[in-house]
Design an enzyme around this catalytic site. Structure first.
Site, PDB file in Angstrom:
ATOM      1  N   CYS A 188       0.820  -1.206   0.000  1.00  0.00           N
ATOM      2  CA  CYS A 188       0.000   0.000   0.000  1.00  0.00           C
ATOM      3  C   CYS A 188       0.856   1.260   0.000  1.00  0.00           C
ATOM      4  O   CYS A 188       1.937   1.290   0.568  1.00  0.00           O
ATOM      5  CB  CYS A 188      -0.873   0.029   1.239  1.00  0.00           C
ATOM      6  SG  CYS A 188      -1.814  -1.461   1.477  1.00  0.00           S
ATOM      7  N   ARG A 226       4.739   0.121  -6.212  1.00  0.00           N
ATOM      8  CA  ARG A 226       4.715  -0.728  -5.021  1.00  0.00           C
ATOM      9  C   ARG A 226       3.722  -1.883  -5.175  1.00  0.00           C
ATOM     10  O   ARG A 226       3.761  -2.837  -4.396  1.00  0.00           O
ATOM     11  CB  ARG A 226       4.332   0.107  -3.799  1.00  0.00           C
ATOM     12  CG  ARG A 226       5.325   1.207  -3.515  1.00  0.00           C
ATOM     13  CD  ARG A 226       4.755   2.241  -2.589  1.00  0.00           C
ATOM     14  NE  ARG A 226       4.655   1.781  -1.225  1.00  0.00           N
ATOM     15  CZ  ARG A 226       5.545   2.018  -0.279  1.00  0.00           C
ATOM     16  NH1 ARG A 226       6.627   2.713  -0.561  1.00  0.00           N
ATOM     17  NH2 ARG A 226       5.377   1.586   0.933  1.00  0.00           N
ATOM     18  N   TRP A 237      -3.043  -2.660  -1.464  1.00  0.00           N
ATOM     19  CA  TRP A 237      -2.691  -4.024  -1.833  1.00  0.00           C
ATOM     20  C   TRP A 237      -3.380  -4.898  -0.798  1.00  0.00           C
ATOM     21  O   TRP A 237      -3.026  -4.877   0.383  1.00  0.00           O
ATOM     22  CB  TRP A 237      -1.170  -4.189  -1.780  1.00  0.00           C
ATOM     23  CG  TRP A 237      -0.690  -5.508  -2.276  1.00  0.00           C
ATOM     24  CD1 TRP A 237      -0.496  -5.889  -3.570  1.00  0.00           C
ATOM     25  CD2 TRP A 237      -0.325  -6.639  -1.463  1.00  0.00           C
ATOM     26  NE1 TRP A 237      -0.034  -7.186  -3.620  1.00  0.00           N
ATOM     27  CE2 TRP A 237       0.082  -7.669  -2.339  1.00  0.00           C
ATOM     28  CE3 TRP A 237      -0.299  -6.887  -0.105  1.00  0.00           C
ATOM     29  CZ2 TRP A 237       0.499  -8.907  -1.893  1.00  0.00           C
ATOM     30  CZ3 TRP A 237       0.119  -8.125   0.348  1.00  0.00           C
ATOM     31  CH2 TRP A 237       0.514  -9.125  -0.538  1.00  0.00           C
ATOM     32  N   ASN A 273      -1.100   1.605   5.765  1.00  0.00           N
ATOM     33  CA  ASN A 273      -0.230   0.625   5.129  1.00  0.00           C
ATOM     34  C   ASN A 273       0.241  -0.319   6.223  1.00  0.00           C
ATOM     35  O   ASN A 273       0.687   0.153   7.265  1.00  0.00           O
ATOM     36  CB  ASN A 273       0.959   1.370   4.489  1.00  0.00           C
ATOM     37  CG  ASN A 273       2.036   0.430   4.001  1.00  0.00           C
ATOM     38  OD1 ASN A 273       1.819  -0.770   3.865  1.00  0.00           O
ATOM     39  ND2 ASN A 273       3.212   0.976   3.726  1.00  0.00           N
ATOM     40  N   GLY A 274       0.132  -1.622   6.014  1.00  0.00           N
ATOM     41  CA  GLY A 274       0.576  -2.565   7.044  1.00  0.00           C
ATOM     42  C   GLY A 274      -0.586  -3.399   7.530  1.00  0.00           C
ATOM     43  O   GLY A 274      -1.609  -3.509   6.852  1.00  0.00           O
ATOM     44  N   GLU A 293      16.478 -18.037  -9.456  1.00  0.00           N
ATOM     45  CA  GLU A 293      16.035 -16.691  -9.828  1.00  0.00           C
ATOM     46  C   GLU A 293      15.301 -16.712 -11.181  1.00  0.00           C
ATOM     47  O   GLU A 293      14.291 -16.027 -11.361  1.00  0.00           O
ATOM     48  CB  GLU A 293      17.251 -15.749  -9.865  1.00  0.00           C
ATOM     49  CG  GLU A 293      17.040 -14.368 -10.467  1.00  0.00           C
ATOM     50  CD  GLU A 293      16.032 -13.496  -9.727  1.00  0.00           C
ATOM     51  OE1 GLU A 293      15.489 -13.938  -8.715  1.00  0.00           O
ATOM     52  OE2 GLU A 293      15.770 -12.381 -10.196  1.00  0.00           O
ATOM     53  N   LYS A 328      11.541 -15.423 -11.635  1.00  0.00           N
ATOM     54  CA  LYS A 328      11.212 -14.346 -12.571  1.00  0.00           C
ATOM     55  C   LYS A 328      10.118 -14.790 -13.518  1.00  0.00           C
ATOM     56  O   LYS A 328       9.175 -14.064 -13.790  1.00  0.00           O
ATOM     57  CB  LYS A 328      12.504 -14.027 -13.347  1.00  0.00           C
ATOM     58  CG  LYS A 328      12.876 -12.649 -13.645  1.00  0.00           C
ATOM     59  CD  LYS A 328      13.347 -11.704 -12.615  1.00  0.00           C
ATOM     60  CE  LYS A 328      12.616 -11.631 -11.335  1.00  0.00           C
ATOM     61  NZ  LYS A 328      13.367 -10.998 -10.254  1.00  0.00           N
ATOM     62  N   GLU A 343       6.651 -15.215 -11.666  1.00  0.00           N
ATOM     63  CA  GLU A 343       5.986 -14.022 -11.126  1.00  0.00           C
ATOM     64  C   GLU A 343       5.417 -13.108 -12.209  1.00  0.00           C
ATOM     65  O   GLU A 343       4.423 -12.438 -11.974  1.00  0.00           O
ATOM     66  CB  GLU A 343       6.891 -13.253 -10.162  1.00  0.00           C
ATOM     67  CG  GLU A 343       8.070 -12.575 -10.785  1.00  0.00           C
ATOM     68  CD  GLU A 343       8.945 -11.863  -9.744  1.00  0.00           C
ATOM     69  OE1 GLU A 343       8.432 -11.408  -8.725  1.00  0.00           O
ATOM     70  OE2 GLU A 343      10.153 -11.767  -9.991  1.00  0.00           O
ATOM     71  N   HIS A 380      17.164 -36.783  -7.886  1.00  0.00           N
ATOM     72  CA  HIS A 380      16.556 -37.017  -6.572  1.00  0.00           C
ATOM     73  C   HIS A 380      15.082 -36.645  -6.540  1.00  0.00           C
ATOM     74  O   HIS A 380      14.530 -36.433  -5.474  1.00  0.00           O
ATOM     75  CB  HIS A 380      17.350 -36.264  -5.495  1.00  0.00           C
ATOM     76  CG  HIS A 380      18.780 -36.681  -5.460  1.00  0.00           C
ATOM     77  ND1 HIS A 380      19.179 -37.887  -4.940  1.00  0.00           N
ATOM     78  CD2 HIS A 380      19.893 -36.075  -5.944  1.00  0.00           C
ATOM     79  CE1 HIS A 380      20.497 -37.998  -5.088  1.00  0.00           C
ATOM     80  NE2 HIS A 380      20.954 -36.917  -5.696  1.00  0.00           N
ATOM     81  N   LYS A 412       5.800  -4.332  -4.621  1.00  0.00           N
ATOM     82  CA  LYS A 412       7.220  -4.025  -4.759  1.00  0.00           C
ATOM     83  C   LYS A 412       7.926  -4.016  -3.413  1.00  0.00           C
ATOM     84  O   LYS A 412       9.062  -4.436  -3.290  1.00  0.00           O
ATOM     85  CB  LYS A 412       7.364  -2.652  -5.439  1.00  0.00           C
ATOM     86  CG  LYS A 412       8.805  -2.256  -5.742  1.00  0.00           C
ATOM     87  CD  LYS A 412       9.399  -3.125  -6.818  1.00  0.00           C
ATOM     88  CE  LYS A 412      10.869  -2.861  -7.057  1.00  0.00           C
ATOM     89  NZ  LYS A 412      11.514  -4.008  -7.705  1.00  0.00           N
TER      90      LYS A 412
HETATM   91  C1  F6R Z   1      11.193 -10.712  -7.215  1.00  0.00           C
HETATM   92  C2  F6R Z   1      11.237  -9.669  -6.219  1.00  0.00           C
HETATM   93  C3  F6R Z   1      11.063 -10.047  -4.797  1.00  0.00           C
HETATM   94  C4  F6R Z   1      11.968  -9.189  -3.904  1.00  0.00           C
HETATM   95  C5  F6R Z   1      11.670  -9.476  -2.430  1.00  0.00           C
HETATM   96  C6  F6R Z   1      12.595  -8.710  -1.506  1.00  0.00           C
HETATM   97  O1  F6R Z   1      11.386 -10.201  -8.497  1.00  0.00           O
HETATM   98  O2  F6R Z   1      11.387  -8.518  -6.536  1.00  0.00           O
HETATM   99  O3  F6R Z   1      11.294 -11.397  -4.585  1.00  0.00           O
HETATM  100  O4  F6R Z   1      13.301  -9.477  -4.214  1.00  0.00           O
HETATM  101  O5  F6R Z   1      10.341  -9.128  -2.156  1.00  0.00           O
HETATM  102  O6  F6R Z   1      12.433  -7.344  -1.652  1.00  0.00           O
HETATM  103  P1  F6R Z   1      13.544  -6.332  -1.184  1.00  0.00           P
HETATM  104  O7  F6R Z   1      14.746  -6.573  -2.024  1.00  0.00           O
HETATM  105  O8  F6R Z   1      12.946  -4.977  -1.383  1.00  0.00           O
HETATM  106  O9  F6R Z   1      13.831  -6.639   0.260  1.00  0.00           O
END
Ligand code: F6R
Length: 607
Positions: A2, A27, A74, A98-99, A479, A483, A486, A502, A602
């Site tokens: 949020c 965000r 959010w 927010n929270g 990763e 990627k 998501e 395994h 974000k």
């Molecule tokens: C994936 C992504 C998330 C962040 C994670 C940590 O693309 O962006 O997995 O890496 O939420 O966020 P930060 O780096 O802001 O602590």
């Protein structure tokens, strides 16, 4: 997650509230709203979905108040509907939040018993009713907020406006960030300085537990104990221009393409490139005498930390323990005082990473953070900060922050190796020369974009995708899978190639794309055997490698992408670009919302 904004203005504020909310879009959110005082009374406009829906509502039914609050939500408690969108209001107060309010159920029951009628499923609505309840017992707005805040449990940031109080805006912070902006005869609150940049660059960050009473002439800040406190005003560097996409279709594409430049900047900050030496800022602990490193982070930042572990152990012979922050914070790890605890975070606000940092600080660790937002809470609570110089990352899926985190961790690992005598001066020069070459090799990787785009058209038809790698290519496999899932919503898993037998090998059939990240290195042959195993079961192999790897692979692939030969240390930088491009183009083919994928935020400021 949020986003919050608030303006005590000289002119109508609704349009500017939405402008500020647009700067918080990155965000992640699924509904939005604003409230202003119209003729002294609270009036709201809220809408499901994107801000353009709120814009349309405001167009149809404008708001003209000169004090107001705005919010992008959010969803945590309750579906992302207009009814659950913020601001939440009673006839006395409107609130944005927010929270998470953890004790909202108990509060709601007691408020309902006292006659309050709730209209939403959100945790936030209890805050509006709680403050109203205090006002009903005769308190003025400021006293009502002061009485309500200690009754709330959880991590949150709040913004309030009050019926009949056109020169009052209150902000409060516990856990989630909140900044105050100082203008000329105007005052602001916002989740970050980026939101407020069009209005002011004079910013003060609230400390945890602070709450602030704003009038058009300034702010009075109180700490958690209610004492008046001063928080320093700083000049924010956030640009007042809405960070734009340049000539790219999405922020994510722009950020992938920016990597040679921003990784170059980050490396230049930590390396003496003329002499191939590491040049770290002075750290408040002695790297040479460290016995142990604990790394903690979430998501993509965790994978950067995992690659960092390989480097610390190889270059500095330092044992590294690495945890996902949401596990570390609760697993009660025994930490010998004097150790180094490293926290990696793009936003610097991730709730689990922050809680892990606090745990480590309580247990006598030296706290070092690798963050992209130097004013963030994680940075401010660290003993030392090594910033990544990625610039604002707007796409929800992390790309350039990841490779900049690698740049910082590699520099630190080489510095540790030198300080501890496990690397010679010649080793240092060799490794630094390799790092200096990384941006150029990332630029080479970008040149493969047209071929990757072509492959993405096939990949978009897959239901499941497997990523395999060994050594530092193993975290890259994780990763790559993250990627892809998501942003394209295709199910994907990353595995250490040696783990194939395994379990995951059971999944292989002729429909399953298997993406193998395998630069030709000392363990290439092991990965080549795994490719044989996949090929023998009809799996579709997509290989990311170099010329020698392509020659030695010994299997037929659906596609092979060949990068230049490069030292092993820098393969994660260049190969990261390929997995990012592949996820990006697959998502574009699928037609998803690449920059704001569903359900994701974000900055994850709740557990
Ligand atoms: C994936 C992504 C998330 C962040 C994670 C940590 O693309 O962006 O997995 O890496 O939420 O966020 P930060 O780096 O802001 O602590």
């Amino acid at each position: 997650m949020c986003g919050i904004v608030g303006i005590l203005g000289r002119e109508p504020v609704a349009e500017r509230l939405v402008e500020a909310l647009k700067r918080l879009e990155y965000r992640g959110y699924d509904s939005a709203g604003v409230a202003t005082l119209e003729g002294g009374h609270i009036a709201r406009r809220r809408a499901e979905g994107k801000l353009r829906n709120l814009d349309l509502k405001l167009h149809a039914e404008p708001l003209n108040g000169t004090v107001g609050i705005g919010h992008t939500r959010w969803a945590t408690h309750g579906a992302p509907t207009e009814r659950n969108a913020h601001p939440h209001a009673t006839e006395k107060v409107a609130v944005v939040h927010n929270g998470i309010i953890e004790n909202f159920r108990e509060l709601r029951h007691s408020l309902e018993a006292a006659g309050h009628v709730f209209r939403t499923e959100t945790d936030t609505e209890v805050v509006a009713h709680l403050v109203t309840d205090e006002m009903n017992s005769g308190k003025a707005p400021i006293e009502a907020v002061a009485a309500a805040l200690p009754k709330l449990k959880g991590a949150f940031a709040l913004g309030f406006v009050f019926d009949g109080a056109p020169d009052l805006l209150i902000g409060a912070r516990r856990g989630s960030p909140l900044a105050i902006g100082y203008g000329d005869g105007e005052m602001y609150i916002g989740s970050d300085a980026l939101a407020l940049a069009p209005f002011t660059d004079r910013i003060a960050y609230l400390d945890d537990g602070d709450w602030a009473v704003l009038s058009r002439n300034g702010a009075e800040i109180h700490d958690a104990a209610g004492h008046k406190v001063e928080r320093p005003q700083i000049r924010s560097q956030a640009s007042s221009f809405l960070v734009d996409k340049g000539n790219h279709r999405h922020f994510m594409a722009k950020e992938i393409h920016e990597q040679p430049e921003v990784v170059g900047h980050t490396l230049a900050y930590y390396l003496d490139m003329a002499n191939d030496r590491v040049r770290l800022p002075k750290l408040p602990f002695d790297i040479a005498s460290l016995k142990h490193v604990a790394i903690s982070a979430c998501g993509t930042a965790f994978y950067a930390g995992l690659i960092g572990k390989y480097w610390f152990e190889r270059f500095a012979r330092l044992p590294v323990e690495i945890d996902i922050a949401s596990e570390f914070r609760y697993r009660e790890a025994p930490l010998e005082p004097g150790g180094l605890a490293v926290f990696v975070s793009q936003s610097g606000e991730t709730a689990d990473t922050l809680a892990s940092l606090r745990y480590a600080a309580q247990h006598g660790q030296n706290i070092l953070s690798v963050v992209n937002v130097p004013t963030s809470t994680i940075a401010r609570e660290s003993h030392a900060v090594m910033p990544t110089l990625a610039g604002p990352e707007i796409g929800v899926a992390s790309t350039k922050a990841f490779t900049c985190q690698l740049a910082v961790l590699a520099s630190l690992a080489v510095a540790a190796g030198r300080a501890r005598g496990t690397l010679s001066e010649v080793d240092e020069q060799r490794l630094v020369a390799a790092l200096v070459a990384a941006p150029g090799l990332m630029a080479e990787a970008l040149k493969l974009e047209p071929q990757i785009e072509a492959l993405a058209r096939n990949l978009s038809k897959a239901k499941d995708v497997l990523y395999l790698g060994r050594g530092t290519s193993y975290p890259l496999a994780l990763e790559g899978a993250l990627k892809l899932k998501e942003i394209s919503y295709i199910h994907a898993e990353g595995y250490a190639a040696g783990e194939l037998k395994h379990g995951p090998i059971a999944l292989i059939d002729e429909t399953m794309p298997v993406i193998v990240i395998a630069p030709y290195d000392r363990i290439f042959e092991k990965t080549a055997s795994n490719m044989q195993e996949v090929a023998a079961r009809g799996g579709r192999i997509i290989l990311f490698t170099d010329a020698k790897g392509a020659e030695e692979a010994g299997v037929e692939t659906e596609a092979t992408f060949v990068l230049p030969d490069m030292p092993a240390t820098i393969t994660p930088f260049a190969y990261a670009v390929l997995i990012q491009l592949l996820a990006y183009h697959t998502a574009v083919v699928m037609g998803t919302d690449v920059d704001q994928p569903r359900n994701l935020a974000k900055s994850v400021t709740v557990e």
